[in-house]
Write a protein that holds these residues in place. Structure first.
Motif, mmCIF file in Angstrom:
data_model
loop_
_atom_site.group_PDB
_atom_site.id
_atom_site.type_symbol
_atom_site.label_atom_id
_atom_site.label_comp_id
_atom_site.label_asym_id
_atom_site.label_seq_id
_atom_site.Cartn_x
_atom_site.Cartn_y
_atom_site.Cartn_z
ATOM 1 N N ARG A 106 -15.878 7.081 7.841
ATOM 2 C CA ARG A 106 -15.388 6.349 9.015
ATOM 3 C C ARG A 106 -16.516 5.558 9.675
ATOM 4 O O ARG A 106 -16.301 4.439 10.158
ATOM 5 C CB ARG A 106 -14.752 7.324 9.996
ATOM 6 N N LEU A 107 -17.712 6.125 9.700
ATOM 7 C CA LEU A 107 -18.851 5.390 10.265
ATOM 8 C C LEU A 107 -19.118 4.128 9.455
ATOM 9 O O LEU A 107 -19.348 3.053 10.009
ATOM 10 C CB LEU A 107 -20.100 6.278 10.273
ATOM 11 N N LEU A 108 -19.073 4.264 8.140
ATOM 12 C CA LEU A 108 -19.397 3.133 7.275
ATOM 13 C C LEU A 108 -18.211 2.200 7.061
ATOM 14 O O LEU A 108 -18.338 1.177 6.396
ATOM 15 C CB LEU A 108 -19.912 3.649 5.927
ATOM 16 N N SER A 109 -17.058 2.550 7.628
ATOM 17 C CA SER A 109 -15.919 1.631 7.587
ATOM 18 C C SER A 109 -15.966 0.659 8.759
ATOM 19 O O SER A 109 -15.177 -0.287 8.815
ATOM 20 C CB SER A 109 -14.603 2.420 7.623
ATOM 21 N N ASP A 110 -16.868 0.897 9.681
ATOM 22 C CA ASP A 110 -17.059 -0.007 10.817
ATOM 23 C C ASP A 110 -17.749 -1.270 10.309
ATOM 24 O O ASP A 110 -18.877 -1.204 9.816
ATOM 25 C CB ASP A 110 -17.933 0.692 11.871
ATOM 26 N N ALA A 119 -27.902 0.446 2.712
ATOM 27 C CA ALA A 119 -27.272 1.315 1.713
ATOM 28 C C ALA A 119 -25.873 0.814 1.359
ATOM 29 O O ALA A 119 -25.479 0.831 0.187
ATOM 30 C CB ALA A 119 -27.204 2.749 2.223
ATOM 31 N N ALA A 120 -25.111 0.374 2.363
ATOM 32 C CA ALA A 120 -23.773 -0.144 2.093
ATOM 33 C C ALA A 120 -23.842 -1.405 1.239
ATOM 34 O O ALA A 120 -23.035 -1.589 0.316
ATOM 35 C CB ALA A 120 -23.048 -0.427 3.403
ATOM 36 N N GLY A 155 -10.029 0.386 -2.278
ATOM 37 C CA GLY A 155 -10.631 1.704 -2.157
ATOM 38 C C GLY A 155 -10.675 2.180 -0.719
ATOM 39 O O GLY A 155 -10.333 3.334 -0.412
ATOM 40 N N ILE A 156 -11.089 1.290 0.181
ATOM 41 C CA ILE A 156 -11.143 1.639 1.608
ATOM 42 C C ILE A 156 -9.746 1.981 2.120
ATOM 43 O O ILE A 156 -9.547 2.975 2.819
ATOM 44 C CB ILE A 156 -11.742 0.474 2.416
ATOM 45 N N GLY A 157 -8.765 1.170 1.734
ATOM 46 C CA GLY A 157 -7.392 1.419 2.182
ATOM 47 C C GLY A 157 -6.845 2.735 1.661
ATOM 48 O O GLY A 157 -6.183 3.481 2.394
ATOM 49 N N ALA A 158 -7.121 3.044 0.392
ATOM 50 C CA ALA A 158 -6.622 4.283 -0.192
ATOM 51 C C ALA A 158 -7.233 5.494 0.509
ATOM 52 O O ALA A 158 -6.530 6.465 0.830
ATOM 53 C CB ALA A 158 -6.933 4.322 -1.690
ATOM 54 N N ILE A 159 -8.534 5.440 0.756
ATOM 55 C CA ILE A 159 -9.202 6.571 1.414
ATOM 56 C C ILE A 159 -8.693 6.736 2.842
ATOM 57 O O ILE A 159 -8.413 7.858 3.290
ATOM 58 C CB ILE A 159 -10.736 6.370 1.402
#
Length: 235
Positions: A106-110, A119-120, A155-159
Motif C-alpha cells: 500500500r505504501l508503494l502503491s502511492d 527501488a520501485a 498486477g496492482i489491480g489484482a493485488i
C-alpha cells in the motif's frame, strides 16, 4: 558499517517488523525506538518524521525484493530460460509479495512514493527486461512500454482487489485469470494474425536494434525512431 549506518539499519529493521506484524499504525516513535534500542530523538534526526521513516522502510524492503528479482532474471537470461515462463514467474512472485506484505504494498502503491522510489523504479526495469526478452522472440503485438504498463497496472489491480477481500473469501485464481487476459492483449498467436506478422517482427527488431554495434550511435537512434514510427502506424 559506520555507527550512523548501523543505527539507521536497526531503526529501519525495527520499523519494518512493526509494519509487517501490526500495520502502519504500530509504527510509532516510541515503539520503533524501543525495538531498535535507541532514543526517540535519534529517529527524528535521521528520518525527520514518521512519513520519512515509512519511506525508508518501504525502500529497504522493496530494494531487497527487487534485488532478488534481478538475480532471477539474470539467471534466466544466462540459462536461456523460456522468456514467457520467466515473465509468468515474475507475475506470480509479484502477487505473492503484495499479498504477503500488504502494508509495504500500500505504501508503494502511492504514486508520489513510487515516483521518488529508486527501488520501485528498479523493479519496473526488471519487469521491462523480462518483457524485452519476450519481444526479442517476436511474440509481442504491442510495444514493450505498453506491455510493461499493462502488466504493472493489472498486477496492482489484482493485488488491491485481493487485499480488499477477506482472506477466507479470496479467489486465488483471480490473479491468474487477470494475467491470462493481459497475455491475450500483448502476445501474438500465429493463426490469428491480421497483419501478416509485421507488428511482431517490427517489435522484435526494435528489441534487438540497440545491440547492432556495427551502427553508430546516431544511426541506432535513427533506426529506433523509424521502427517506433512503424509500430505507431500499425498499432
Amino acid at each position: 558499517m559506520s555507527q550512523y549506518d548501523d543505527t539507521r539499519s536497526k531503526i529501519i529493521e525495527a520499523a519494518a517488523r512493526l509494519l509487517r506484524e501490526d500495520g502502519p499504525a504500530a509504527v510509532t516513535t516510541r515503539g520503533v525506538a524501543e525495538g531498535a534500542g535507541v532514543q526517540a530523538p535519534t529517529i527524528y534526526r535521521l528520518f525527520g518524521d514518521k512519513d520519512g521513516l515509512l519511506d525508508a522502510v518501504a525502500e529497504h524492503v522493496m530494494a531487497g525484493y527487487v534485488s532478488a528479482k534481478a538475480a532471477v532474471v539474470a539467471a534466466a537470461s544466462a540459462d536461456d530460460a523460456d522468456p514467457l515462463d520467466d515473465l509468468r514467474a515474475g507475475w506470480q512472485t509479484q502477487i505473492e509479495f503484495g499479498l504477503a506484505n500488504p502494508a509495504i504494498f500500500r505504501l508503494l502503491s502511492d504514486p508520489d512514493r513510487v515516483r521518488h522510489s529508486p527501488a520501485a523504479q528498479d523493479g519496473k526495469r526488471v519487469l521491462a527486461s523480462r518483457v524485452h526478452r519476450v519481444a526479442a522472440t517476436g511474440r509481442l503485438r504491442v510495444t514493450e512500454q505498453r506491455a510493461v504498463d499493462l502488466i504493472q497496472a493489472a498486477g496492482i489491480g489484482a493485488i488491491q482487489t485481493l487485499l480488499a477481500t477477506p482472506r477466507e473469501q479470496r479467489d486465488l485464481g483471480l490473479a491468474d485469470a487477470v494475467y491470462e487476459a493481459v497475455l491475450r492483449q500483448i502476445l501474438t498467436e500465429p493463426p490469428e494474425r491480421t497483419d501478416g506478422g509485421v507488428m511482431a517482427a517490427v517489435v522484435a527488431f526494435r528489441a534487438v536494434a540497440p545491440q547492432l554495434d556495427t551502427l553508430s550511435g546516431a544511426e541506432q537512434r535513427l533506426l529506433a525512431e523509424w521502427l517506433d514510427r512503424v509500430i505507431a502506424a500499425i498499432s
